[in-house]
Design a protein around this motif. Sequence first.
Motif, short mmCIF file in Angstrom:
data_model
loop_
_atom_site.label_atom_id
_atom_site.label_comp_id
_atom_site.label_asym_id
_atom_site.label_seq_id
_atom_site.Cartn_x
_atom_site.Cartn_y
_atom_site.Cartn_z
N GLU A 131 0.82 -1.17 0.00
CA GLU A 131 0.07 0.05 0.09
C GLU A 131 0.88 1.20 -0.04
O GLU A 131 0.59 2.30 -0.84
N SER A 132 1.97 1.37 0.80
CA SER A 132 2.62 2.31 0.93
C SER A 132 3.56 2.66 -0.33
O SER A 132 3.77 3.62 -0.98
N ASN A 152 2.68 1.43 -3.33
CA ASN A 152 1.76 1.78 -4.31
C ASN A 152 1.54 3.42 -4.31
O ASN A 152 1.15 4.13 -5.46
N LYS A 153 1.11 3.79 -3.19
CA LYS A 153 0.83 5.33 -2.91
C LYS A 153 2.01 6.25 -3.56
O LYS A 153 1.87 7.16 -4.17
N VAL A 156 2.12 6.07 -7.13
CA VAL A 156 0.86 6.71 -7.84
C VAL A 156 1.39 8.53 -7.79
O VAL A 156 1.10 8.99 -8.71
N GLU A 157 1.99 8.82 -6.79
CA GLU A 157 2.33 10.08 -6.74
C GLU A 157 3.47 10.43 -7.77
O GLU A 157 3.36 11.76 -8.55
N THR A 202 -5.21 8.96 -9.27
CA THR A 202 -5.14 9.12 -7.80
C THR A 202 -5.03 7.80 -6.99
O THR A 202 -5.75 6.77 -7.58
N TYR A 203 -4.59 7.79 -5.97
CA TYR A 203 -4.62 6.26 -5.16
C TYR A 203 -6.21 5.89 -4.97
O TYR A 203 -6.42 4.75 -5.09
N GLU A 204 -6.91 7.07 -4.58
CA GLU A 204 -8.54 6.57 -4.28
C GLU A 204 -8.84 6.12 -5.62
O GLU A 204 -9.67 5.08 -5.49
N LEU A 241 -7.58 4.47 -7.95
CA LEU A 241 -6.89 3.18 -8.17
C LEU A 241 -7.40 2.19 -7.43
O LEU A 241 -7.78 1.05 -7.72
N ILE A 242 -7.69 2.45 -6.12
CA ILE A 242 -8.36 1.34 -5.46
C ILE A 242 -9.77 0.93 -5.73
O ILE A 242 -10.20 -0.16 -5.76
N ILE A 278 -1.85 -1.50 -11.81
CA ILE A 278 -1.64 -0.32 -12.16
C ILE A 278 -1.60 -0.09 -13.53
O ILE A 278 -2.13 1.01 -14.28
#
Length: 286
Positions: free
Chosen positions: A102-103, A105-106, A109-110, A120-122, A124-125, A138
């Motif tokens: 998760e960290s 992937n965040k 994404v940045e 955005t991460y949101e 993608l989720i 991704i």
Amino acid sequence: MYTKPIDLHVHSTCSDGTYTPTELISLASDAGLSAIALTDHDSIAGIQEAVQAASHTDIEIIPGVELSCDYDGQEVHMLGLYIRPDDEEFSAKLEEFGRVRESRNKHMVELLAEEGLDITYEKLIAANPDSVITRGNIARYLVENGCVKDRSTAFSKYLGDDCCCFVPRPKISPTEAITLIHQAGGLAFLAHPLLYHMNLESLTELLTKLKTNGLDGLEAVYSTYQPGDERNMKKLAEELDLLISGGSDFHGSNKPHIRLGVGMGWLYVPYEILTRIQDAKTQAKR
Ligand code: AMP
Ligand code: FE
Ligand code: FE
Ligand code: ZN
């Protein structure tokens, strides 16, 4: 003797496959398979659904997993077969891997957003509910949202190991993976050994070391092997007294050239391979 084929390496929407566990059973039935192992990356979340869907068929489900490991800077994958799906310690470990992903992937994404891509991460989720998100997911997101023209561009330009948006993540060692798999009742197989660009000597060295640490087998039958590879891997397994497994590494349209059970068309994994694994499992009292 011809027996109905099996497939011991399959991904679902619980990681970076594009079919749900239920849909996989239907595909397996169409393909005439007698058994499949669900081996999602760092996830056993799809097993229950697969078992449920298969209960109306003759298809046997082997609860599995594929763990990513680091071996001297080289990523290698360990398949666990016959994992206890309700093993709490194993599930807790997978959750921990999920948090690491998760960290990472965040962060990826940045970096993708900094490159001007609309992600955005949101979002993608939201596109991957209830899934362990890998770079495969991704890449799919980037294609589906028009950020890149195809998957190979996603990897060659942004997501590949040497690319601007790649962020590595800490991984366990192959020996730790073997131990975790054993503790959860499973047998451990080095996945697709010929994909690591090792020469035969280094591969033999790795397998010999891992055998000492409890490795049960290697994936000797695999979709993308060249002629001769399967024979070489079977010979190596025999020399090292290791079991063999075999599978397609089916990911649905995330790897469109690979089909369930038949890989690129000529894969055949006979049921005897599973019989030997089951016998070894009984002997090991796992
Ligand atoms: P991760 O574990 O997040 O690093 O992502 C690994 C997954 O991404 C693999 O299981 C593949 O499904 C996919 N993948 C990695 N590299 C490539 C590549 N060069 N081309 C296509 N898919 C890839
Ligand atoms: Fe994958
Ligand atoms: Fe793999
Ligand atoms: Zn795989």
